[in-house]
Structure formats: C-alpha cells, structure tokens
Design a protein around this motif. Sequence first.
Motif, mmCIF file in Angstrom:
data_model
loop_
_atom_site.group_PDB
_atom_site.id
_atom_site.type_symbol
_atom_site.label_atom_id
_atom_site.label_comp_id
_atom_site.label_asym_id
_atom_site.label_seq_id
_atom_site.Cartn_x
_atom_site.Cartn_y
_atom_site.Cartn_z
ATOM 1 N N THR A 14 -43.960 -33.460 -4.110
ATOM 2 C CA THR A 14 -44.634 -34.655 -4.908
ATOM 3 C C THR A 14 -44.373 -34.666 -6.328
ATOM 4 N N TYR A 15 -43.183 -35.542 -6.605
ATOM 5 C CA TYR A 15 -42.745 -36.006 -7.917
ATOM 6 C C TYR A 15 -43.076 -37.359 -8.445
ATOM 7 N N PRO A 16 -43.001 -37.480 -9.765
ATOM 8 C CA PRO A 16 -43.688 -38.633 -10.552
ATOM 9 C C PRO A 16 -43.189 -39.802 -9.868
ATOM 10 N N ASP A 17 -42.110 -40.423 -9.415
ATOM 11 C CA ASP A 17 -41.630 -41.357 -8.918
ATOM 12 C C ASP A 17 -41.698 -41.528 -7.381
ATOM 13 N N GLY A 18 -42.332 -40.712 -6.730
ATOM 14 C CA GLY A 18 -42.640 -40.906 -5.463
ATOM 15 C C GLY A 18 -41.592 -40.782 -4.508
ATOM 16 N N PRO A 19 -42.027 -41.197 -3.148
ATOM 17 C CA PRO A 19 -41.016 -41.034 -1.825
ATOM 18 C C PRO A 19 -39.937 -41.874 -2.269
ATOM 19 N N ARG A 20 -39.981 -43.122 -2.857
ATOM 20 C CA ARG A 20 -38.836 -43.830 -2.879
ATOM 21 C C ARG A 20 -37.552 -43.275 -3.724
ATOM 22 N N ALA A 21 -38.059 -42.071 -4.663
ATOM 23 C CA ALA A 21 -36.943 -41.528 -5.460
ATOM 24 C C ALA A 21 -36.693 -40.100 -4.952
ATOM 25 N N LEU A 22 -37.381 -39.620 -4.157
ATOM 26 C CA LEU A 22 -37.400 -38.289 -3.748
ATOM 27 C C LEU A 22 -35.944 -38.019 -3.164
ATOM 28 N N ALA A 23 -35.222 -38.676 -2.449
ATOM 29 C CA ALA A 23 -33.780 -38.308 -2.073
ATOM 30 C C ALA A 23 -33.022 -37.971 -3.502
ATOM 31 N N ASP A 24 -33.062 -38.819 -4.559
ATOM 32 C CA ASP A 24 -32.505 -38.704 -5.663
ATOM 33 C C ASP A 24 -33.108 -37.624 -6.442
ATOM 34 N N ASP A 25 -34.266 -37.433 -6.568
ATOM 35 C CA ASP A 25 -34.521 -36.389 -7.366
ATOM 36 C C ASP A 25 -34.370 -34.922 -6.785
ATOM 37 N N LEU A 26 -34.311 -34.714 -5.230
ATOM 38 C CA LEU A 26 -33.932 -33.609 -4.819
ATOM 39 C C LEU A 26 -32.500 -33.376 -4.777
ATOM 40 N N GLY A 27 -31.839 -34.208 -4.674
ATOM 41 C CA GLY A 27 -30.414 -34.400 -4.938
ATOM 42 C C GLY A 27 -30.118 -33.771 -6.407
#
Length: 290
Positions: free
Chosen positions: A11-24
Amino acid sequence: MKLGLHVSDFTYPDGPRALADDLGRIAVAAEDVGFAKLSVMDHVWQIHQVGPAENDMLEAYTTLGYLAAKTSRIELLAWVTAAIYRAPGLLAKQVTTLDVLSGGRAWLGIGAGWNEEESLGLGLPFPGTSERFERLEEALQIFLQMCSDDESAYRGTHYTLERTLNSPQSLQRPHPPILIGGSGEKKTLRMVAQYAQACNLFGGPDVGHKLDVLRRHCADLGTDYDAIEKTVIFPIDPGLDGSNVDTVLEQLRAFGELGVQHVHGSVPNVSAITPLEIIGERIIPVAAGF
C-alpha cells in the motif's frame, strides 16, 4: 552476515496504478545497494501484523516473476510459501520456472501455513495443524523428487502424483535451495535438518536456544549443521535520516554472535528508497564483518 529485504506492504502513496513502478524501483534499489535476497509474503490478504486485511496484497509467485525481470543478481523467494495453498507438483513447477527465468536465483521458502482467516475467505485449504505439517513434509519430498531424474510416481498420505516429470529442470542443481520457515522444535526444525539449506527463526530472545535444538536434530539425522544457513526475520529500520543505524548494527551484531548468517526483514518507508540507500551505505558493509 548478509541482509535480505522482505516486502510485506504494497500500500504505497500512489496506489495500485503506480504499484508496478514502485515495486520495480524498490527491487532495483535493493539489488544495487547490496541486499542478498528479496522476498514477498505468500498471503492473499494483508496480515494484521502489517495492516488491515483490505490493504493491497499481491500474489507471491506472480510478483516474484515480475521481480525476476526487474533484477539480475538478487536471490528471490516467497518468505514463506504456505504449503497448503498449492498442489505440490504445481509449486515445484513454479519455483523451478522462477529459477530458469531468473537465471538461477530462486529459492523455495516454505512453511506449514497459518492464516485461517484468508484461507476460509477465499476457499483455500486449511486443515488442522497436524495435517498441515504432514502436507508440508510431503510437499518437500515431492519438490526434491521433481528436481531429480526420478520421474516415478509419488504416493503419500495426502498427495498422489503419477509421473513427477519436470521439464525444464532448475538451473541450480541439484535443486533451488530450500528455506523452511518456523521455529517449532519437534517438527519444523527437524524438517530443516532433514530437507533444508536454511532455517528461518523469529528474531526474539530464544534464537540461541532454537539453534541448539536444530544442532541436535542435525546430529540425530547425521546432517551437517554448519551447512545450513541460519536466518532470522527481523525489521531493519535505519530511520529516514539514518538516526537508528547504530541500534540496527547493535541488533545485527548480537544475532551474529549467536551464529546467525542472514537477517531478513521489512524496511519502514521502503517506497521512499532512502532507507535502502542508508542501509547500503552504512549497515551492509559493517554487517559483512559480523
């Protein structure tokens, strides 16, 4: 001593739409600063120790495949797979597939499973404690057989496989390393001694005692205690400004004195990346000497 990063919160600030980029970004940063292993939980709902069940949670092996494509050196595993959630033949196929596609970086992290709430919620199997451990042991046996040249049938109490064919085989031979999570003295640590290349203990005051129990199981079974990597799961929190680095190093040094070789843990505010950079600059090089 080596350190590993456990990603337990999606659960990151920019939500699921940015989750792939955040996790990468997290995976690349962890690899770049020198973490040895990168793991995700094998849960389908968030666990209460981390946050509400409704928080974002990704399926483990899909996520590990994505992380394999984003990295090139760091070892990858579920910390730890619930043995009851997948048929063992399929699990063996998933882990060996991950090993092939990651260039030989997969581990099988596995345990008996414990989260009854999510299991009942999504209709996943959740037998009683004794049966869960029986299924864990059969899953380990099936994994080892499927990583070998033996394609004969496997017939256990709970699982029957008519042909244990597995092609392609893992790049790591004779099989990807096995880590068994849990500290139960009668069953879990005995299975570590019999089947695993690594244990995983909770980082509490009984770590030394648990390692003594593991040593006795190894002596009883005739296995090499020194060949088993001793790991603990323990939060690694340097602080966003590095103010907690000395405390972290003190904790790691204490584990090292007990014989722990790998500390694996979640890092608060990991999506900010800064804590990972602090760990890479000020903790990992020092911990290497423990």
